[in-house]
Design a protein around this motif. Structure first.
Motif, PDB file in Angstrom:
ATOM      1  N   GLY A 134       0.827  -1.199   0.000  1.00 46.50           N
ATOM      2  CA  GLY A 134       0.000   0.000   0.000  1.00 46.50           C
ATOM      3  C   GLY A 134       0.856   1.242   0.000  1.00 46.50           C
ATOM      4  N   LEU A 135       0.184   2.382  -0.205  1.00 49.54           N
ATOM      5  CA  LEU A 135       0.903   3.650  -0.292  1.00 49.54           C
ATOM      6  C   LEU A 135       0.319   4.688   0.649  1.00 49.54           C
ATOM      7  N   LEU A 136       1.201   5.369   1.336  1.00 53.20           N
ATOM      8  CA  LEU A 136       0.913   6.556   2.109  1.00 53.20           C
ATOM      9  C   LEU A 136       1.629   7.669   1.342  1.00 53.20           C
ATOM     10  N   ILE A 137       0.880   8.667   0.887  1.00 56.07           N
ATOM     11  CA  ILE A 137       1.453   9.616  -0.061  1.00 56.07           C
ATOM     12  C   ILE A 137       1.596  10.998   0.556  1.00 56.07           C
ATOM     13  N   PRO A 138       2.841  11.432   0.818  1.00 57.47           N
ATOM     14  CA  PRO A 138       3.042  12.805   1.281  1.00 57.47           C
ATOM     15  C   PRO A 138       2.888  13.761   0.100  1.00 57.47           C
ATOM     16  N   VAL A 139       2.239  14.884   0.339  1.00 53.59           N
ATOM     17  CA  VAL A 139       2.016  15.893  -0.696  1.00 53.59           C
ATOM     18  C   VAL A 139       2.181  17.272  -0.089  1.00 53.59           C
ATOM     19  N   GLN A 140       2.349  18.236  -0.957  1.00 49.23           N
ATOM     20  CA  GLN A 140       2.371  19.638  -0.546  1.00 49.23           C
ATOM     21  C   GLN A 140       1.248  20.356  -1.275  1.00 49.23           C
ATOM     22  N   PRO A 141       0.679  21.379  -0.655  1.00 48.69           N
ATOM     23  CA  PRO A 141      -0.393  22.114  -1.332  1.00 48.69           C
ATOM     24  C   PRO A 141       0.167  23.080  -2.380  1.00 48.69           C
ATOM     25  N   ASN A 142       0.670  22.511  -3.479  1.00 49.58           N
ATOM     26  CA  ASN A 142       1.171  23.330  -4.581  1.00 49.58           C
ATOM     27  C   ASN A 142       0.987  22.588  -5.904  1.00 49.58           C
ATOM     28  N   ASN A 143       1.139  23.315  -7.008  1.00 53.42           N
ATOM     29  CA  ASN A 143       0.913  22.736  -8.343  1.00 53.42           C
ATOM     30  C   ASN A 143       1.802  21.539  -8.632  1.00 53.42           C
ATOM     31  N   THR A 144       3.077  21.660  -8.317  1.00 51.36           N
ATOM     32  CA  THR A 144       4.022  20.597  -8.629  1.00 51.36           C
ATOM     33  C   THR A 144       3.646  19.301  -7.925  1.00 51.36           C
ATOM     34  N   SER A 145       3.290  19.398  -6.662  1.00 48.62           N
ATOM     35  CA  SER A 145       2.961  18.211  -5.899  1.00 48.62           C
ATOM     36  C   SER A 145       1.658  17.576  -6.381  1.00 48.62           C
ATOM     37  N   LEU A 146       0.669  18.388  -6.736  1.00 46.28           N
ATOM     38  CA  LEU A 146      -0.579  17.842  -7.263  1.00 46.28           C
ATOM     39  C   LEU A 146      -0.355  17.141  -8.598  1.00 46.28           C
ATOM     40  N   ARG A 147       0.487  17.714  -9.440  1.00 45.85           N
ATOM     41  CA  ARG A 147       0.826  17.086 -10.719  1.00 45.85           C
ATOM     42  C   ARG A 147       1.565  15.769 -10.475  1.00 45.85           C
ATOM     43  N   ALA A 148       2.502  15.784  -9.525  1.00 46.99           N
ATOM     44  CA  ALA A 148       3.263  14.575  -9.199  1.00 46.99           C
ATOM     45  C   ALA A 148       2.352  13.495  -8.619  1.00 46.99           C
ATOM     46  N   LEU A 149       1.345  13.885  -7.848  1.00 51.84           N
ATOM     47  CA  LEU A 149       0.391  12.931  -7.301  1.00 51.84           C
ATOM     48  C   LEU A 149      -0.333  12.196  -8.425  1.00 51.84           C
TER      49      LEU A 149
END
Length: 173
Positions: A22-37
């Motif tokens: 399974g995956l636990l996905i760290p993200v940041q509230p920015n465009n780059t991170s949403l695209r990477a997600l």
């Protein structure tokens, strides 16, 4: 076992995706991170399909490394993260937000003291966030019951009603 990968879609990430359940996905509230997600989710689907692997469980998102109060763009991006995978977009699996990890001086203080945040300042809000993540991972590993997760207080939205703190809950509690 928890496998931590750098934020890139390369052979190391592919190997981790194959090894993981399974995956636990760290993200940041920015465009780059949403695209990477989005790219990560696509990459996971490709790896599972090409290697005929069972579907990996997507435990959820953990937004982090953001300043408080949220800037206008960060608030907008956090709202997108909170809505990621909701019924309005059935093409994406629901990904609840498990905890918020804003920038906090206590994290660096704990690191400098050689302790975990939970040991260094157990009453700090960010320590509670780490405990939430641990309970979710314990649940996935069969080390905790669903009741333990259900007993946690609902995670508050950072963007509901235009306020950074609200009684609206996110994250599937």
């Amino acid at each position: 076992m928890l496998i931590d990968c750098p934020p890139s879609l390369d052979i190391l990430t592919d190997n981790a995706l194959v090894a993981a359940n399974g995956l636990l996905i760290p993200v940041q509230p920015n465009n780059t991170s949403l695209r990477a997600l989005r790219l990560l989710i696509e990459q996971l689907a490709v790896v599972e399909e090409e290697l005929q692997l069972p579907r990996r469980e997507l435990y959820g998102l953990v937004p982090g490394i953001y300043r408080r109060p949220l800037s206008g763009i960060a608030r907008y991006k956090m709202e997108q993260l909170e809505q990621y995978g909701t019924p309005e977009d059935p093409s994406i699996a629901p990904l609840p937000i498990l905890a918020h990890l804003p920038l906090a001086a206590v994290v660096e203080e704990a690191w400098l003291s050689g302790e975990t945040v939970v040991d260094y300042k157990p009453a700090a809000p960010i320590a509670d966030a780490y405990r939430r993540i641990a309970v979710r991972l314990d649940l996935a590993a069969g080390l905790a019951s669903a009741d333990e997760w259900d007993r946690l207080p609902p995670l508050e939205s950072l963007v509901a009603d235009g306020a950074e703190r609200s009684s609206a809950s996110v994250g599937g509690n």
